[in-house]
Structures are given as structure tokens and as C-alpha cells.
Design a protein around this motif. Structure first.
Motif, PDB file in Angstrom:
ATOM      1  N   LEU A  87      -0.339   8.853 -14.011  1.00 27.03           N
ATOM      2  CA  LEU A  87      -0.995   8.787 -12.708  1.00 27.03           C
ATOM      3  C   LEU A  87       0.015   8.370 -11.629  1.00 27.03           C
ATOM      4  N   PRO A  88      -0.029   9.060 -10.494  1.00 25.13           N
ATOM      5  CA  PRO A  88       0.986   8.802  -9.458  1.00 25.13           C
ATOM      6  C   PRO A  88       0.900   7.393  -8.869  1.00 25.13           C
ATOM      7  N   TYR A  89      -0.242   6.749  -8.999  1.00 29.38           N
ATOM      8  CA  TYR A  89      -0.367   5.401  -8.431  1.00 29.38           C
ATOM      9  C   TYR A  89      -0.074   4.314  -9.456  1.00 29.38           C
ATOM     10  N   HIS A  90       0.397   4.712 -10.656  1.00 32.61           N
ATOM     11  CA  HIS A  90       0.952   3.758 -11.618  1.00 32.61           C
ATOM     12  C   HIS A  90       2.457   3.973 -11.638  1.00 32.61           C
ATOM     13  N   ASP A  91       3.197   2.981 -11.086  1.00 30.58           N
ATOM     14  CA  ASP A  91       4.625   3.194 -10.800  1.00 30.58           C
ATOM     15  C   ASP A  91       5.439   3.709 -11.981  1.00 30.58           C
ATOM     16  N   ASN A  92       5.201   3.200 -13.181  1.00 29.67           N
ATOM     17  CA  ASN A  92       6.084   3.561 -14.297  1.00 29.67           C
ATOM     18  C   ASN A  92       5.435   4.494 -15.310  1.00 29.67           C
ATOM     19  N   ALA A  93       4.386   5.158 -14.872  1.00 27.05           N
ATOM     20  CA  ALA A  93       3.641   6.018 -15.794  1.00 27.05           C
ATOM     21  C   ALA A  93       4.490   7.207 -16.256  1.00 27.05           C
ATOM     22  N   PHE A  94       5.283   7.777 -15.356  1.00 24.09           N
ATOM     23  CA  PHE A  94       6.044   8.965 -15.746  1.00 24.09           C
ATOM     24  C   PHE A  94       7.135   8.614 -16.763  1.00 24.09           C
ATOM     25  N   VAL A  95       7.900   7.546 -16.526  1.00 28.55           N
ATOM     26  CA  VAL A  95       8.941   7.183 -17.505  1.00 28.55           C
ATOM     27  C   VAL A  95       8.325   6.761 -18.836  1.00 28.55           C
ATOM     28  N   ALA A  96       7.189   6.054 -18.779  1.00 33.78           N
ATOM     29  CA  ALA A  96       6.535   5.653 -20.031  1.00 33.78           C
ATOM     30  C   ALA A  96       6.067   6.892 -20.795  1.00 33.78           C
ATOM     31  N   SER A  97       5.510   7.857 -20.064  1.00 37.79           N
ATOM     32  CA  SER A  97       5.051   9.091 -20.715  1.00 37.79           C
ATOM     33  C   SER A  97       6.237   9.877 -21.274  1.00 37.79           C
ATOM     34  N   ARG A  98       7.315   9.867 -20.513  1.00 39.49           N
ATOM     35  CA  ARG A  98       8.517  10.562 -20.988  1.00 39.49           C
ATOM     36  C   ARG A  98       9.027   9.925 -22.275  1.00 39.49           C
ATOM     37  N   ALA A  99       8.959   8.603 -22.352  1.00 41.49           N
ATOM     38  CA  ALA A  99       9.385   7.907 -23.573  1.00 41.49           C
ATOM     39  C   ALA A  99       8.575   8.385 -24.776  1.00 41.49           C
ATOM     40  N   LEU A 100       7.285   8.663 -24.551  1.00 44.29           N
ATOM     41  CA  LEU A 100       6.450   9.142 -25.665  1.00 44.29           C
ATOM     42  C   LEU A 100       6.879  10.536 -26.103  1.00 44.29           C
ATOM     43  N   HIS A 101       7.243  11.388 -25.146  1.00 41.50           N
ATOM     44  CA  HIS A 101       7.755  12.715 -25.528  1.00 41.50           C
ATOM     45  C   HIS A 101       9.073  12.575 -26.284  1.00 41.50           C
ATOM     46  N   ILE A 102       9.947  11.688 -25.809  1.00 43.36           N
ATOM     47  CA  ILE A 102      11.242  11.492 -26.465  1.00 43.36           C
ATOM     48  C   ILE A 102      11.022  11.002 -27.892  1.00 43.36           C
ATOM     49  N   ALA A 103      10.141  10.009 -28.044  1.00 45.85           N
ATOM     50  CA  ALA A 103       9.850   9.467 -29.375  1.00 45.85           C
ATOM     51  C   ALA A 103       9.289  10.553 -30.282  1.00 45.85           C
ATOM     52  N   THR A 167      13.036  16.797 -21.810  1.00 45.32           N
ATOM     53  CA  THR A 167      11.972  15.787 -21.935  1.00 45.32           C
ATOM     54  C   THR A 167      11.297  15.549 -20.581  1.00 45.32           C
ATOM     55  N   ASP A 168      12.062  15.749 -19.511  1.00 48.78           N
ATOM     56  CA  ASP A 168      11.463  15.702 -18.167  1.00 48.78           C
ATOM     57  C   ASP A 168      10.466  16.847 -18.025  1.00 48.78           C
ATOM     58  N   HIS A 169      10.866  18.035 -18.473  1.00 46.96           N
ATOM     59  CA  HIS A 169       9.973  19.205 -18.411  1.00 46.96           C
ATOM     60  C   HIS A 169       8.715  18.989 -19.243  1.00 46.96           C
ATOM     61  N   GLN A 170       8.888  18.450 -20.449  1.00 44.44           N
ATOM     62  CA  GLN A 170       7.721  18.224 -21.314  1.00 44.44           C
ATOM     63  C   GLN A 170       6.713  17.298 -20.626  1.00 44.44           C
ATOM     64  N   THR A 171       7.238  16.284 -19.941  1.00 47.07           N
ATOM     65  CA  THR A 171       6.345  15.331 -19.273  1.00 47.07           C
ATOM     66  C   THR A 171       5.679  15.983 -18.066  1.00 47.07           C
ATOM     67  N   ARG A 172       6.418  16.838 -17.365  1.00 44.10           N
ATOM     68  CA  ARG A 172       5.811  17.576 -16.251  1.00 44.10           C
ATOM     69  C   ARG A 172       4.710  18.508 -16.753  1.00 44.10           C
ATOM     70  N   VAL A 173       4.980  19.145 -17.894  1.00 48.03           N
ATOM     71  CA  VAL A 173       3.970  20.043 -18.471  1.00 48.03           C
ATOM     72  C   VAL A 173       2.698  19.260 -18.777  1.00 48.03           C
ATOM     73  N   SER A 174       2.845  18.046 -19.325  1.00 51.06           N
ATOM     74  CA  SER A 174       1.671  17.215 -19.602  1.00 51.06           C
ATOM     75  C   SER A 174       0.877  16.980 -18.322  1.00 51.06           C
ATOM     76  N   PHE A 175       1.584  16.623 -17.270  1.00 50.85           N
ATOM     77  CA  PHE A 175       0.914  16.382 -15.984  1.00 50.85           C
ATOM     78  C   PHE A 175       0.203  17.655 -15.505  1.00 50.85           C
ATOM     79  N   LYS A 176       0.935  18.779 -15.569  1.00 48.01           N
ATOM     80  CA  LYS A 176       0.369  20.041 -15.062  1.00 48.01           C
ATOM     81  C   LYS A 176      -0.815  20.483 -15.909  1.00 48.01           C
ATOM     82  N   TYR A 177      -0.708  20.256 -17.222  1.00 54.18           N
ATOM     83  CA  TYR A 177      -1.813  20.650 -18.097  1.00 54.18           C
ATOM     84  C   TYR A 177      -3.067  19.856 -17.731  1.00 54.18           C
TER      85      TYR A 177
END
Ligand code: NAG
Ligand code: NAG
Ligand code: NAG
Length: 232
Positions: A87-103, A167-177
Motif C-alpha cells: 500500500l502506498p501509504y505504508h512507507d516500507n511496504a514495497f521493500v518488505a514485499s520485495r523481500a518476500l519475492h527475493i526470499a 525482483t523489482d518487476h515481480q513486486t510491481r507485478v504484484s501491485f498491478k495484479y
């Protein structure tokens, strides 16, 4: 006139550039999401729950224990496909989500343990608590934390994961999906493709049983279905 044409052409070029920049990852090469438990998913043989979560969202965190309990209760009759909506109003949501894709790329079995780690420690990554921290130091903190979950030998790989545009793309895809499904908050749940209407409070274990029991072929529901067929 000439100026207008030039402007239109420049605008068109910008549009073409934007479109071609996006085209390399939409549609993605595989369906978005993480499968809970067994790893593969047979859509037509299971009740499918899709959960849209943000790893630093308290409501997502609070909904997880009862959903997990329900999944364990039903076993192979119910599957979970987890999608991320940073969510865009949670400051670290994108990096945290990216960490899950990386893991997940490094060890698919580590995705849900890392999600649970985020749920347990998410306050650390709330906006007000990280206001004075640089982005690099937040990423480093997340890398260290993910290393605790995946194992020390993964430190370098996780760190490199944050440098990998894939991994940036994967996280963007999650958002777009999530956006393409009309999801605008977390948690959101779909059951067999249909939105679970908002019950107001966080859906608890009893509520999950009420939703899923009739779908998994208990005796009662089979009778119901038969009498329903009669009328159809
Ligand atoms: C992957 O993660 C699971 C769960 O944390 C763990 O049991 C397993 O040993 C890990 N596998 C590797 C190769 O690290
Ligand atoms: C951030 O820095 C300001 C100014 O130094 C300080 O007042 C505030 O308490 C700090 N916030 C956090 C969360 O550390
Ligand atoms: C990540 O990229 C930056 C900038 O290109 C570079 O300075 C850094 O060393 C890289 N880190 C890793 C772990 O590869």
C-alpha cells in the motif's frame, strides 16, 4: 501549428516509451502469488482462497492466524494463493514485499516464515518509526532480518536480490495484479474467484468455517446441492 504537431509527436513518443517499458513484464511469465504449503496448485480440485496482504499492514497481520488455522483444518481441500499489495501509504511496504519475492526466489518454503516474521516485527517498519532512517539502512535491516529466517549463507544472495531489477518487476507485478482485481486495501479475500464480502471485523476462524464448510462437500452441503439441482 508546427509546434502543436511537435508536441503531439513528443507526447506520442513518451507514451510509446512508457508502454514498451511496461511491456516486458505485463503479462508476467508466471501467475502472481505464493502458494501456501505444498507449492503447486490444482485450481479445479480445490477451494481457492486468494488473500491480498501487505506485510507491514496490521489488519493483514491480525487476519493471518485464523486463516492459517482454517487452512490447516481443511488440508488439501483448500488452497491459499497469497498476493501482495504494497500500500502506498505504508512507507516500507514495497521493500518488505520485495523481500518476500527475493526470499521466494531463493527458497519457496521460506516465503511464509518470512511473512510471519514481518507480521511479528512489523512495527519496526511503520512510517513514524523509520522517519529518520535512510532507505539504504532500512533495506539493510530487512536483508539482515530475512537472513535470520533463510539462514546465514543467504545473506549475500538476499542483498543481491535488492539489486536485481527482476525482483523489482515481480513486486510491481504484484501491485498491478492487485490493482487489476480491484483490490484497494488489505486484507482482501477472494474465494474461488469471488470477493468475500466485507464482514466488518477481521474474519475469524468461525467465519472461515462458515464460508468454507458448504464448499468442501460435507454431507449436508451435498444434499443441499442435490436439491438445488432438482430445481435447476
Ligand atoms: C528452505 O526453507 C525451509 C523453511 O524455512 C527450510 O526448512 C529448508 O531447510 C530451506 N532449504 C534450503 C535449501 O535452505
Ligand atoms: C527523528 O528526528 C527528530 C529530530 O531529531 C526527533 O525529534 C524524532 O524523535 C526522531 N524520530 C524517531 C522515530 O527517531
Ligand atoms: C548494488 O548496486 C550498487 C549500485 O550499482 C552497487 O554500488 C552495490 O555494490 C551493489 N550491491 C550489491 C550487493 O551487489
Amino acid at each position: 501549428m508546427v509546434r502543436t504537431t511537435t508536441l503531439v509527436l513528443v507526447g506520442f513518443q513518451v507514451l510509446v516509451t512508457l508502454l514498451s517499458a511496461g511491456a516486458d513484464y505485463i503479462p508476467p511469465s508466471r501467475f502472481d502469488g505464493f502458494v501456501y504449503g505444498k507449492g503447486s496448485l490444482n485450481l479445479l480440485d480445490t477451494v481457492l482462497i486468494e488473500a491480498f496482504y501487505d506485510p507491514v499492514c496490521p489488519d493483514s497481520r491480525d487476519s493471518w492466524p485464523s486463516l492459517k488455522q482454517a487452512l490447516h483444518h481443511y488440508g488439501s481441500r483448500v488452497s491459499l494463493l497469497l498476493h501482495l499489495l504494497p500500500l502506498p501509504y505504508h512507507d516500507n511496504a514495497f521493500v518488505a514485499s520485495r523481500a518476500l519475492h527475493i526470499a521466494s526466489n531463493l527458497n519457496a518454503s521460506a516465503t511464509f516464515p518470512l511473512l510471519e516474521w514481518f507480521f511479528k516485527h512489523q512495527e519496526k517498519f511503520y512510517g513514524p518509526n523509520t522517519r529518520n532512517l535512510s532507505r539504504a539502512s532500512i533495506v539493510e535491516e530487512i536483508v539482515k532480518s530475512a537472513t535470520q529466517v533463510l539462514g546465514r549463507s543467504y545473506y549475500k544472495a538476499i542483498k543481491n536480490g535488492f539489486n536485481d531489477t527482476n525482483t523489482d518487476h515481480q513486486t510491481r507485478v504484484s501491485f498491478k495484479y492487485a490493482a487489476s482485481r480491484g483490490v484497494y486495501g488489505t486484507p482482501f479475500f477472494y474465494v474461488n474467484g469471488f470477493l468475500l464480502s466485507d464482514t466488518g471485523d477481521a474474519i475469524d476462524y468461525k467465519a472461515w468455517r462458515k464460508v468454507i464448510d458448504p464448499l468442501v462437500g460435507t454431507k449436508k452441503s451435498i444434499q443441499n446441492t442435490e436439491s438445488l439441482h432438482f430445481f435447476l
